[in-house]
Scaffold this active site. Structure first.
Site, PDB file in Angstrom:
ATOM      1  N   ASN A 160       4.150   6.813   8.727  1.00 30.43           N
ATOM      2  CA  ASN A 160       4.011   7.819   7.861  1.00 30.43           C
ATOM      3  C   ASN A 160       2.942   8.940   8.187  1.00 30.43           C
ATOM      4  OD1 ASN A 160       6.413   7.203   6.479  1.00 30.43           O
ATOM      5  ND2 ASN A 160       5.618   6.188   5.194  1.00 30.43           N
ATOM      6  N   HIS A 216       0.951  -1.140  -4.079  1.00 34.89           N
ATOM      7  CA  HIS A 216       1.285  -0.730  -2.724  1.00 34.89           C
ATOM      8  C   HIS A 216       0.294   0.337  -2.246  1.00 34.89           C
ATOM      9  CE1 HIS A 216       3.238  -0.112   0.851  1.00 34.89           C
ATOM     10  NE2 HIS A 216       4.704   0.174   0.439  1.00 34.89           N
ATOM     11  N   TYR A 262       1.720   5.635   1.860  1.00 36.15           N
ATOM     12  CA  TYR A 262       2.373   6.404   0.719  1.00 36.15           C
ATOM     13  C   TYR A 262       1.137   6.722  -0.129  1.00 36.15           C
ATOM     14  CZ  TYR A 262       6.435   4.445   2.411  1.00 36.15           C
ATOM     15  OH  TYR A 262       7.679   4.028   3.324  1.00 36.15           O
ATOM     16  N   ASN A 302       0.757   1.699   4.362  1.00 31.52           N
ATOM     17  CA  ASN A 302       2.149   2.258   5.040  1.00 31.52           C
ATOM     18  C   ASN A 302       2.131   3.951   4.625  1.00 31.52           C
ATOM     19  OD1 ASN A 302       2.512  -0.181   6.057  1.00 31.52           O
ATOM     20  ND2 ASN A 302       4.328  -0.557   4.677  1.00 31.52           N
ATOM     21  N   THR A 331      12.220  -3.033   1.278  1.00 31.53           N
ATOM     22  CA  THR A 331      13.254  -2.069   0.957  1.00 31.53           C
ATOM     23  C   THR A 331      14.590  -2.020   1.282  1.00 31.53           C
ATOM     24  OG1 THR A 331      11.378  -0.405   0.207  1.00 31.53           O
ATOM     25  CG2 THR A 331      13.659   0.702   1.005  1.00 31.53           C
TER      26      THR A 331
HETATM   27  C1  LIG Z   1      14.119  -2.972   6.055  1.00 25.52           C
HETATM   28  C2  LIG Z   1      12.294  -3.149   5.779  1.00 25.52           C
HETATM   29  C3  LIG Z   1      11.819  -2.554   4.436  1.00 25.52           C
HETATM   30  C4  LIG Z   1      10.533  -2.596   4.211  1.00 25.52           C
HETATM   31  N1  LIG Z   1      10.107  -2.421   2.980  1.00 25.52           N
HETATM   32  C5  LIG Z   1       8.801  -2.535   2.564  1.00 25.52           C
HETATM   33  C6  LIG Z   1       8.498  -2.165   1.153  1.00 25.52           C
HETATM   34  O1  LIG Z   1       9.051  -1.873   0.367  1.00 25.52           O
HETATM   35  N2  LIG Z   1       7.051  -2.321   0.938  1.00 25.52           N
HETATM   36  C7  LIG Z   1       6.172  -2.483   1.950  1.00 25.52           C
HETATM   37  O2  LIG Z   1       4.686  -2.549   1.623  1.00 25.52           O
HETATM   38  N3  LIG Z   1       6.608  -2.993   3.188  1.00 25.52           N
HETATM   39  C8  LIG Z   1       7.793  -2.911   3.446  1.00 25.52           C
HETATM   40  N4  LIG Z   1       8.237  -3.261   4.772  1.00 25.52           N
HETATM   41  C9  LIG Z   1       7.120  -3.700   5.627  1.00 25.52           C
HETATM   42  C10 LIG Z   1       7.240  -5.060   5.623  1.00 25.52           C
HETATM   43  O3  LIG Z   1       6.805  -5.589   4.123  1.00 25.52           O
HETATM   44  C11 LIG Z   1       6.496  -5.975   6.648  1.00 25.52           C
HETATM   45  O4  LIG Z   1       5.084  -5.594   6.347  1.00 25.52           O
HETATM   46  C12 LIG Z   1       7.085  -5.664   8.168  1.00 25.52           C
HETATM   47  O5  LIG Z   1       8.345  -5.762   8.285  1.00 25.52           O
HETATM   48  C13 LIG Z   1       6.289  -6.709   9.057  1.00 25.52           C
HETATM   49  O6  LIG Z   1       6.586  -8.037   8.979  1.00 25.52           O
HETATM   50  P1  LIG Z   1       7.720  -8.482   9.866  1.00 25.52           P
HETATM   51  O7  LIG Z   1       7.232  -8.480  11.521  1.00 25.52           O
HETATM   52  O8  LIG Z   1       7.742 -10.112   9.334  1.00 25.52           O
HETATM   53  O9  LIG Z   1       9.013  -7.816   9.392  1.00 25.52           O
HETATM   54  C14 LIG Z   1       9.438  -3.037   5.230  1.00 25.52           C
HETATM   55  C15 LIG Z   1       9.824  -3.472   6.455  1.00 25.52           C
HETATM   56  C16 LIG Z   1      11.414  -3.510   6.660  1.00 25.52           C
HETATM   57  C17 LIG Z   1      11.741  -3.937   7.904  1.00 25.52           C
END
Ligand SMILES: Cc1cc2nc3c(=O)[nH]c(=O)nc-3n(C[C@H](O)[C@H](O)[C@H](O)COP(=O)(O)O)c2cc1C
Length: 368
Positions: A237, A177, A182, A180, A28
């Site tokens: 959440n 989705h 939702y 997390n 996001t």
């Molecule tokens: C800025 C940001 C936005 C995210 N938006 C979403 C999202 O829209 N949908 C989702 O399932 N997870 C979202 N996440 C979680 C990421 O998909 C991912 O699971 C999480 O960042 C852990 O992976 P990483 O350690 O590689 O960043 C978001 C994470 C971050 C940091």
């Protein structure tokens, strides 16, 4: 499992042959237009990342009720379908593949974001701890309205229509989705779901809504172009469950019947995403390997070495990168060269314009 499997080896995922096992995680970024329509800025951002084996789009509202944050895109109007075509065309022109993530936030919303200032909806009238992100800043979550059982088919239909819209917008598939905290996760976990009808109580009942949504979405796309994302270990959440292992063992087993393209799992203790909760068991992708019959994507805290190690061990088939993809549009090229990585700037994660969005340099630009 063969240790020859690594991030840069090709892989078949559902209907597609992908050139590598590096997935851009859904992220996001709050940069849709005021009308929640994707724009050319977003097309540039995704196109820059099209060397990923697979891109999963940012979470995208299935309905006006599904919204939970400012400037997040939807997929419920014709204008949004047209906006997303800019994105899918740009990614396809560069040889990439992109799935849309289908989203309804449930109680993680706020009346100021809802049509007519309505209360957010949820399985039960239980407010999560924490604050909603609104156009006027952070505000305490309100107690949501429990959905009437007669409203549930309408939400399943919203998912189906959104999936159809994603097809019309030129996506290669969709991801449901279910992670997390939702709406779908709220139905799964008994800290948020205390219903006494056939959508609450037993793990079978709490899984019913996710399975109905999966049935509807695979009805549009076929199972081999649909993924499901779950976070069995996550407490983000304010998620709580009395027995997460029994719940997720059941629901993941039940997903086998759809012949999905993949199951996308958020690994335990994602830094910055989940609160430490001592009684929550760790349920990593390796635990679900013997339960799910298809392809598994692992996300959460990975770097190049941990991704390759998990693939070699055989616990997952692809690795999703979130924050590293924010800062490194050419992540596969950087991994191939074992090059250094740009550091993501948290201050530009959520909202803003080009800065921190489309201006992270590629390796090629850096060495020029
Ligand atoms: C800025 C940001 C936005 C995210 N938006 C979403 C999202 O829209 N949908 C989702 O399932 N997870 C979202 N996440 C979680 C990421 O998909 C991912 O699971 C999480 O960042 C852990 O992976 P990483 O350690 O590689 O960043 C978001 C994470 C971050 C940091």
């Amino acid at each position: 499992m063969s240790s020859n499997v690594h991030l840069l080896s090709p892989v078949k995922v559902g209907a597609y042959e992908l050139p590598n096992r590096i997935v851009m995680a859904p992220l996001t970024r709050n940069r849709a237009s005021a009308g929640k329509v994707p724009q050319s800025l977003n097309a540039t951002y995704y196109a820059q990342r099209s060397s990923a084996g697979l891109i999963i789009s940012e979470a995208t509202q299935i309905s006006p009720q599904g919204v939970g944050y400012p400037a997040t895109p939807g997929i419920h109007s014709q204008e949004q379908v047209e906006g997303w075509k800019l994105v899918t065309d740009a990614v396809h022109e560069r040889g990439g593949k992109i799935f849309l993530q289908l989203w309804h936030v449930g109680r993680i919303s706020h009346p100021s974001l809802q049509p007519d200032g309505a209360l957010p909806v949820a399985p039960s009238a239980i407010a999560p701890a924490g604050e909603a992100s609104t156009y006027e800043g952070q505000k305490p979550f309100v107690t949501p309205r429990a959905l009437e059982i007669t409203e549930i088919p309408g939400i399943v239909e919203d998912y189906r229509r959104a999936a159809q819209n994603a097809l019309d917008a030129g996506f290669d598939g969709v991801e449901i989705h279910g992670a997390n905290g939702y709406l779908l996760d709220q139905f799964l976990q008994d800290g948020a779901n205390q219903r006494t009808d056939e959508y609450g109580g037993s793990v079978e009942n709490r899984s019913r809504f996710l399975l109905e949504v999966t049935e509807a979405v695979t009805g549009v796309w076929g199972g081999d172009r649909v993924g499901v994302r779950l976070s069995p270990s996550g407490t983000f959440n304010d998620m709580q469950d009395s027995d997460p292992q029994t719940l997720f063992d059941y629901v993941i087993g039940a997903l086998n019947r759809f012949g999905l393209a993949y199951l996308h799992l958020v690994e335990p203790r994602v830094p910055g995403m989940s609160l430490e909760e001592p009684n929550r068991p760790d349920l990593p992708s390796s635990h679900f390997r013997s339960i799910f019959n298809g392809t598994i994507i692992s996300a959460g805290g990975h770097d190049r070495d941990s991704g390759n190690a998990l693939l070699a061990e055989g616990s997952a088939d692809l690795i999703a990168y979130g924050r590293l993809y924010i800062a490194n549009p050419d992540l596969p090229e950087r991994f191939a060269a074992n090059a250094s990585l740009n550091t993501p700037d948290r201050s530009t994660f959520y909202g803003g314009t080009e800065q921190g969005y489309i201006d992270y340099p590629t390796l090629e630009l850096q060495s020029a």
